[in-house]
Design a protein around this motif. Structure first.
Motif, PDB file in Angstrom:
ATOM      1  N   VAL A 113       0.794  -1.306   0.056  1.00 40.40           N
ATOM      2  CA  VAL A 113       0.037   0.004   0.136  1.00 40.40           C
ATOM      3  C   VAL A 113       0.892   1.172  -0.044  1.00 40.40           C
ATOM      4  CG1 VAL A 113      -1.490   1.429   1.251  1.00 40.40           C
ATOM      5  CG2 VAL A 113      -2.014  -1.152   1.043  1.00 40.40           C
ATOM      6  N   LEU A 114       1.962   1.275   1.053  1.00 39.17           N
ATOM      7  CA  LEU A 114       2.768   2.327   0.776  1.00 39.17           C
ATOM      8  C   LEU A 114       3.364   2.780  -0.556  1.00 39.17           C
ATOM      9  CD1 LEU A 114       4.049   4.445   2.948  1.00 39.17           C
ATOM     10  CD2 LEU A 114       6.048   2.867   3.226  1.00 39.17           C
ATOM     11  N   SER A 161       2.388   1.890  -3.496  1.00 43.39           N
ATOM     12  CA  SER A 161       1.317   2.243  -4.310  1.00 43.39           C
ATOM     13  C   SER A 161       0.987   3.834  -4.037  1.00 43.39           C
ATOM     14  CB  SER A 161      -0.040   1.519  -3.824  1.00 43.39           C
ATOM     15  OG  SER A 161       0.297   0.203  -4.512  1.00 43.39           O
ATOM     16  N   TYR A 162       1.011   4.043  -2.834  1.00 45.14           N
ATOM     17  CA  TYR A 162       0.648   5.584  -2.223  1.00 45.14           C
ATOM     18  C   TYR A 162       1.868   6.472  -3.116  1.00 45.14           C
ATOM     19  CZ  TYR A 162       0.117   9.555   0.691  1.00 45.14           C
ATOM     20  OH  TYR A 162      -0.152  10.935   1.140  1.00 45.14           O
ATOM     21  N   GLU A 190       1.425   7.183  -6.557  1.00 47.53           N
ATOM     22  CA  GLU A 190       0.285   8.196  -6.758  1.00 47.53           C
ATOM     23  C   GLU A 190       0.747   9.580  -6.754  1.00 47.53           C
ATOM     24  OE1 GLU A 190      -2.670   7.961  -8.027  1.00 47.53           O
ATOM     25  OE2 GLU A 190      -2.366   5.702  -7.984  1.00 47.53           O
ATOM     26  N   LEU A 191       1.900   9.647  -5.922  1.00 47.76           N
ATOM     27  CA  LEU A 191       2.221  10.985  -5.702  1.00 47.76           C
ATOM     28  C   LEU A 191       3.464  11.350  -6.705  1.00 47.76           C
ATOM     29  CD1 LEU A 191       2.687  11.205  -1.814  1.00 47.76           C
ATOM     30  CD2 LEU A 191       1.032  12.102  -2.982  1.00 47.76           C
ATOM     31  N   ARG A 233       4.091   6.608   5.890  1.00 44.78           N
ATOM     32  CA  ARG A 233       3.114   7.421   5.089  1.00 44.78           C
ATOM     33  C   ARG A 233       3.188   8.973   5.111  1.00 44.78           C
ATOM     34  NH1 ARG A 233      -2.995   5.977   2.995  1.00 44.78           N
ATOM     35  NH2 ARG A 233      -3.346   7.950   2.028  1.00 44.78           N
ATOM     36  N   ALA A 264       4.249  11.664   2.503  1.00 44.92           N
ATOM     37  CA  ALA A 264       3.383  12.857   1.920  1.00 44.92           C
ATOM     38  C   ALA A 264       4.120  14.196   2.396  1.00 44.92           C
ATOM     39  CB  ALA A 264       1.992  12.651   3.063  1.00 44.92           C
TER      40      ALA A 264
END
Length: 92
Positions: free
Chosen positions: A8-9, A11-12, A15-16, A49, A53
């Protein structure tokens, strides 16, 4: 952080930084996931995460080591502690 949280990390992160080349299947994906898990596995997934960010806006996606360093930086800031600069830490 466990393997599914690492997936998930990554994939995140993708996205960024949409230009970040990530294999989506096969051995490349497994190796990438394992490398990130090896470096960040002892950290809390939410902290990792948040670190990612906070790095958004950079031209290139951070490496696992840069994410780890950012987690430490954010934790130190939250605790009101200043981390030494690299040259101070190593005595240069």
């Amino acid at each position: 952080m466990n393997q599914s949280e690492t997936v998930v990390l990554i994939s995140y992160l993708r996205e960024l930084w949409p230009h970040y080349a990530v294999p989506t299947t096969g051995d490349g994906w497994d190796l990438r996931t394992q490398a990130w898990l090896d470096v960040l596995g002892d950290l809390d997934a939410a902290a990792a995460r948040a670190a990612i960010a906070s790095l958004a806006g950079r031209e290139f996606a951070p490496t696992p080591g840069q994410v780890r360093a950012q987690v430490a930086e954010l934790a130190a800031r939250h605790a009101g502690v200043a981390l030494p600069a690299w040259d101070e830490f190593w005595g240069w």
